[in-house]
Design an enzyme around this catalytic site. Structure first.
Site, PDB file in Angstrom:
ATOM      1  N   HIS A 101     105.290  23.973  45.427  1.00  0.00           N
ATOM      2  CA  HIS A 101     104.509  24.366  44.255  1.00  0.00           C
ATOM      3  C   HIS A 101     103.840  25.733  44.478  1.00  0.00           C
ATOM      4  O   HIS A 101     103.967  26.646  43.668  1.00  0.00           O
ATOM      5  CB  HIS A 101     103.459  23.283  43.986  1.00  0.00           C
ATOM      6  CG  HIS A 101     102.570  23.546  42.820  1.00  0.00           C
ATOM      7  ND1 HIS A 101     102.753  22.934  41.597  1.00  0.00           N
ATOM      8  CD2 HIS A 101     101.487  24.341  42.675  1.00  0.00           C
ATOM      9  CE1 HIS A 101     101.823  23.355  40.758  1.00  0.00           C
ATOM     10  NE2 HIS A 101     101.031  24.215  41.392  1.00  0.00           N
ATOM     11  N   GLU A 102     103.154  25.867  45.614  1.00  0.00           N
ATOM     12  CA  GLU A 102     102.410  27.115  45.856  1.00  0.00           C
ATOM     13  C   GLU A 102     103.347  28.298  46.067  1.00  0.00           C
ATOM     14  O   GLU A 102     103.049  29.422  45.660  1.00  0.00           O
ATOM     15  CB  GLU A 102     101.469  26.956  47.060  1.00  0.00           C
ATOM     16  CG  GLU A 102     100.484  25.792  46.951  1.00  0.00           C
ATOM     17  CD  GLU A 102      99.693  25.777  45.660  1.00  0.00           C
ATOM     18  OE1 GLU A 102      99.389  26.856  45.130  1.00  0.00           O
ATOM     19  OE2 GLU A 102      99.383  24.674  45.154  1.00  0.00           O
ATOM     20  N   GLU A 112     101.155  26.932  35.824  1.00  0.00           N
ATOM     21  CA  GLU A 112     101.149  25.596  36.427  1.00  0.00           C
ATOM     22  C   GLU A 112     102.341  24.733  36.017  1.00  0.00           C
ATOM     23  O   GLU A 112     102.867  23.978  36.824  1.00  0.00           O
ATOM     24  CB  GLU A 112      99.838  24.880  36.118  1.00  0.00           C
ATOM     25  CG  GLU A 112      98.606  25.589  36.696  1.00  0.00           C
ATOM     26  CD  GLU A 112      98.677  25.794  38.199  1.00  0.00           C
ATOM     27  OE1 GLU A 112      99.534  25.175  38.842  1.00  0.00           O
ATOM     28  OE2 GLU A 112      97.878  26.587  38.730  1.00  0.00           O
ATOM     29  N   ASN A 159      96.841  31.906  46.539  1.00  0.00           N
ATOM     30  CA  ASN A 159      96.477  33.298  46.786  1.00  0.00           C
ATOM     31  C   ASN A 159      97.681  34.070  47.338  1.00  0.00           C
ATOM     32  O   ASN A 159      98.359  33.593  48.246  1.00  0.00           O
ATOM     33  CB  ASN A 159      95.351  33.384  47.819  1.00  0.00           C
ATOM     34  CG  ASN A 159      94.255  32.399  47.555  1.00  0.00           C
ATOM     35  OD1 ASN A 159      93.646  32.427  46.519  1.00  0.00           O
ATOM     36  ND2 ASN A 159      94.040  31.482  48.495  1.00  0.00           N
TER      37      ASN A 159
HETATM   38 ZN   LIG Z   1      99.483  25.495  40.808  1.00  0.00          ZN
END
Ligand SMILES: [Zn+2]
Length: 1031
Positions: free
Chosen positions: A469-470, A492, A438
């Site tokens: 990653h985030e 992703e 988010n």
């Molecule tokens: Zn992801």
């Protein structure tokens, strides 16, 4: 007939309650017909609202879609005619694309249900003939004026709303005649009663004349709705709801005109969700034993609609202003910094957040109401904070430090600063995914964010890699977003790629390379199945959206980016390309072609191949190539074919890839300078070496997404080279040889004897990645034999593994170890040894556990050895009870999870049944841990059949907690079925899943499970004699 035998992701039934509307629903059979037949001249003209937005790569002819945004003109007759023409044009472009070398479709579908298909064809034909007749009847009377035209417009058959009126929309995707510009959300959660009320004000812009506004809403009880057009007065309107598609709509008697602004205000109430998505409630027990409640959100992919009515598709970006009320002792968080707090008449506080400074997709909106505590730090222009429950604050330092370093790295790497003033990272006590990106408010599972000061580097590696990653998503996904879920990999695959590559620079001591290599091997294993899918693939149902969150989107996506980067000249080309992409599309939505075009644009070397041409072969078709190499003197011949695992060997595809094949040889094999590249685009290719060589190793350091077969002589030469000196190849190359030969054995190309021959070199191997890969493969076979109850072979396999690795196992210490790579090696070796009951291993583990228990928390088990120790403890009645007792009290989650795995590894069936039930109940063991419990139980011999029974008996409760198609459900199915290898089990699994119908039978993971059982069965039939003879 076997409904799963066909190469299909198609649904067996028409969508729920939509039988009448099949023409307007994305019925796969219909789509297939449109693709592979010219028997149907056209589809009826649709009114512009029927034209749902669709990304280029997933256009469905049945909708009569054009590529371009529709404009008002298209409502007149002329444009209806144009639309008809467009159907033709689209059809021919579909033909064009299907004749391209990269989109050849995999195996012909088996005709398992000829009668059903024929029926569909007939019905369609009749419908089309009828529609054509209507069009032909009306067209001559059409004066090509708007009035004349409207009479001629084909009226689709609409579904029925909950109030009995016709719902004005029949598709899963929203119309795009209305665009939301901004949302104003007011939320009043009541954590005592687990309900909330809300008011959503949506400012919208009319793109095309339309008589309807259609948006998403799920499980919301709308109590009042008003509508205001332009500067007019607001008036009450009726909201219609069509629950199967999670849609609501307002109908108008007059057209809303293109260019007009309007405002829809909706008041509603709802329950806080009891699952892990939407606006959900959660709780934890604090250090004083009190239950504390909180509420948090998880919207990706389709659950923003459960918290507020919205246009819940990633391409509908808008701004958000959010207000949330709370009790004074709670705090609230949202994407943006808090702007002000006011005291409400009812004694509650209302926090208002700044309006988002960026346009964002609904799935990235987030809010939390809880009693968390933060630590913070300024990084460049951004305030970075880490929040946790108050008693775990001491575990947040590492995350804050890591996130700050990574934020600086990405700001610099992407040459675009993170655009918000704050970035919160929040550890939520009950959270299903690893983390969620988010914008400005990243949520994590506690184990993905919190580590103690004493934690081992391996635990830090988990936190650092999830954080990396985030954070990468704040650019890839948040700033530039895929247009639709078919291209989820753009989010992703990139975040996964950046997660590994950023850490290699920012925190090299974490040795993340071994992990990246291992996940690439697992992605190959999954993509070798017929049930796999193209990286960029059509997505038309909620379940299919959920299923996109798999290793193809994540790990294969990352792998092909690595391959591309490694094949470009110079190390900055790739980075320049992605900077160009991010700058060009900042704030917008993209599809896969946009990325390749950006990368092609920055290429400096004209001799170099076109990126789009190369990469579309990797994103538009499923699977990957097997490259077979043969060496005759200085002449090398390479051939490629689809590496497709099928149980009957009868399925072939004509897929071809554009492969940047890299290779090294015996005279120069370690240094990156040694690497040569040959681009193989056709079925086979030949090139000459400067002189003759003893051997070639292809796919240098395994940066390419393909498997290599060297033929008998080639394998023998490599084997000999390795047995003389293991250091003749890099450790990645050695691991890749081990992975590839096991894969070739599964494909039936090499006998298992060859596999065992190669493994003989392992007695001299000391590096982590080849050893862990070999252990993983051998353990898989051991478990298959174990579940087959092939007792004598199980014992021999056990001896084989232990004797092959005994010298390495004996060298391992049981004290603190700093190197991550050595920890990975040690934990893999000792877990195997102790699971196989190797005596000195279990003795050591027991002693360490005893010391740990007796010290009352003062002595520590090294982090990487905790799992081994707890697993051994789980095997004895007394220690299991001690572990169980500790599980209830330990606060540090990483350790707690390892204890849970230890408890679930017991071979006492009563305890196994107990732990499965507790996992589902969710009190002592959080339900978020159930997939982990099931996979642990399934690894052991005692529990795997109980687990399978448990899944069948509790299926409905499982899919209530974890949506059909979700990663959790994928994990559960895979755990329960991947070690089965008999015909009887195949029938059972098939029977159960086909009985589920819309409750899960169409899932790709079900096909994957059935394929895997068949492949296991075939491998066993073929190799049991070899194992008998050679082990
Ligand atoms: Zn992801």
């Amino acid at each position: 007939m076997d409904p799963f035998d066909s190469n299909s992701t198609e649904r067996a039934n028409l969508p729920r309650n939509m039988i009448e509307n099949s023409m307007f629903e994305e019925e796969p059979d219909v789509v297939d017909l449109a693709k592979d037949s010219t028997a149907f001249p056209t589809f009826p003209a649709l009114d512009p609202d029927e034209v749902a937005y669709e990304p280029r790569s997933s256009r469905l002819l049945v909708r009569g879609l054009g590529e371009n945004d529709m404009d008002e003109d298209e409502e007149d007759c002329e444009s209806s005619a144009r639309l008809l023409g467009m159907s033709f044009m689209n059809r021919s472009s579909a033909h064009r694309s299907s004749s391209s070398p990269y989109s050849r479709q995999a195996p012909p579908r088996s005709c398992s249900r000829p009668s059903a298909r024929t029926m569909v064809v007939c019905v369609l034909f009749l419908v089309i003939v009828a529609s054509m007749t209507m069009v032909l009847y009306f067209l001559p009377g059409c004066t090509f004026t708007k009035t004349g035209c409207r009479k001629a417009t084909f009226e689709p058959v609409y579904p029925v709303s909950t109030n009995g009126e016709l719902f004005p929309w029949a598709l899963f995707r929203l119309p795009h005649s209305i665009r939301p510009l901004s949302y104003d959300l007011t939320l009043n959660p009541d954590l005592d009663n687990m309900i909330f009320t809300g008011c959503t004000v949506i400012n919208m812009f009319v793109l095309h004349n339309t008589k309807r506004i259609v948006l998403h809403s799920a499980n919301l009880n709308i109590t009042k709705a008003t509508f205001k057009l332009g500067d007019g007065e607001p008036s009450d309107v009726t909201v219609l709801e069509y629950k199967p598609n999670h849609q609501i709509a307002v109908k108008f008697s007059e057209d809303l005109k293109a260019g007009q602004h309007c405002v829809l205000t909706l008041d509603y109430s709802a329950s806080l969700s009891h699952t892990y998505d939407g606006f959900y409630n959660s709780s934890y027990i604090d250090k004083d034993g009190n239950k504390r409640v909180l509420a948090a959100t998880q919207f990706e992919p389709l659950s923003a609609r459960k918290a507020f009515p919205c246009f819940d598709e990633p391409a509908f970006k808008a701004t958000f202003l959010i207000r949330i009320s709370r009790k004074p002792d709670f705090l609230t968080l949202s994407n943006m910094p808090k702007a002000k707090t006011t005291l409400l008449p009812n004694g509650l506080m209302q926090d208002e957040f700044e309006k988002t400074s960026v346009n964002m997709s609904t799935y990235l909106v987030a809010f939390i109401v809880a009693n968390f505590s933060p630590i913070s730090k300024n990084v460049s222009e951004t305030l970075v904070s880490v929040y946790s429950v108050p008693e775990k604050m001491e575990h947040t330092d590492y995350a804050l430090d890591t996130a700050s370093k990574l934020l600086e790295f990405y700001n610099d790497f992407f040459e675009i600063n993170y655009p918000l003033k704050k970035l919160d990272l929040v550890a939520i006590p009950d959270f299903l995914a690893g983390a969620m990106e988010n914008w400005g408010l990243i949520t994590f599972r506690e184990t993905s964010l919190l580590v103690g000061k004493q934690s081992s580097p391996m635990e830090k590696q988990v936190v650092a890699s999830v954080t990396a990653h985030e954070l990468a998503h704040q650019w890839f996904g948040n700033l530039v977003t895929m247009s639709w879920w078919n291209d989820l990999w753009l989010n992703e695959g990139f975040a996964t790629y950046m997660q590994y590559t950023s850490l290699q620079t920012v925190l090299p001591q974490l040795d993340i390379g071994n992990l990246f290599l291992a996940v690439r091997f697992r992605a190959l294993d999954k993509d070798a199945l017929n049930s796999s899918h193209a990286v960029s693939t059509e997505v038309n149902t909620p379940e299919q959206v959920e299923e996109m969150f798999d290793s193809v989107s994540y790990e294969k996506g990352a792998s092909i980016l690595l391959m591309l980067n490694a094949s470009l000249p110079g190390d900055q080309q790739f980075r320049k390309g992605i900077i160009q992409y991010l700058k060009q599309f900042s704030g917008f939505n993209t599809d896969t072609d946009d990325l390749w075009n950006s990368l092609t644009q920055v290429e400096v070397s004209t001799q170099h191949q076109n990126v789009s041409e190369m990469m579309s072969s990797w994103t538009s078709q499923k699977g990957f190539p097997l490259v077979t190499v043969s060496l005759k003197g200085d002449q090398v011949t390479l051939t490629q074919e689809h590496f497709l695992l099928t149980s009957d060997n009868a399925t072939h595809t004509s897929s071809l890839w554009n492969i940047p094949v890299t290779y090294v040889n015996d005279s120069c094999s370690l240094d990156p300078e040694c690497r040569q590249v040959f681009t193989l685009k056709t079925k086979s290719g030949t090139f000459k070496l400067p002189g003759s060589v003893k051997w070639l190793k292809l796919n240098y350091r395994n940066t390419g997404f393909y498997i290599v077969h060297y033929g008998d002589e080639g394998w023998a030469a490599l084997r000999e080279a390795l047995s003389n000196n293991v250091s003749v190849l890099t450790h990645e190359d050695r691991a890749s040889l081990i992975h590839n030969i096991f894969a070739l054995s599964r494909l039936g190309r090499v006998s298992f004897r060859h596999v065992l021959n190669l493994l003989n070199y392992l007695s001299n191997e000391t590096e982590t990645s080849p050893v862990t890969e070999a252990l993983l493969q051998l353990n898989n076979i051991y478990r298959l034999l174990d579940k087959r109850q092939a007792h004598s072979l199980v014992a021999r396999m056990k001896n084989y593994i232990l004797s092959h690795f005994s010298s390495l196992i004996n060298k391992q210490t049981w004290t603190e170890e700093d190197s991550v790579s050595k920890q990975e090696l040690r934990s893999a070796l000792l877990e195997t040894a102790c699971t196989l009951n190797e005596e000195s291993c279990t003795q050591q583990a027991k002693a360490l556990f005893k010391q740990y228990v007796e010290s009352n928390g003062t002595s520590r088990i090294p982090g990487d050895l905790q799992q081994v120790v707890f697993n051994v403890a789980g095997q004895s009645t007394e220690d299991w009870l001690t572990l169980h007792n500790m599980y209830g009290h330990v606060t540090y989650d990483s350790e707690k999870r390892k204890m849970l795995r230890g408890l679930a590894s017991t071979q006492d069936v009563r305890r196994i049944v107990w732990i499965l039930k507790e996992g589902l109940k969710g009190d002592l063991i959080q339900t978020q841990e159930l997939p982990l419990v099931i996979s642990t139980v399934c690894n052991g011999f005692a529990g795997y059949l109980f687990a399978w029974d448990f899944i069948q008996e509790n299926w409905d409760r499982l899919i209530e907690k974890f949506p059909v198609g979700s990663f959790a459900i994928q994990t559960i199915i895979k755990s329960a079925t991947s070690q089965l290898s008999t015909q009887a089990h195949l029938h059972q699994v098939q029977g159960f899943f086909s009985s589920l119908k819309e409750r899960g039978s169409q899932m790709r993971s079900v096909q994957e499970a059935l394929e895997t059982i068949r492949l296991n069965q075939r491998w066993m039939d073929k190799n049991l004699p070899t194992l008998q003879k050679w082990l």
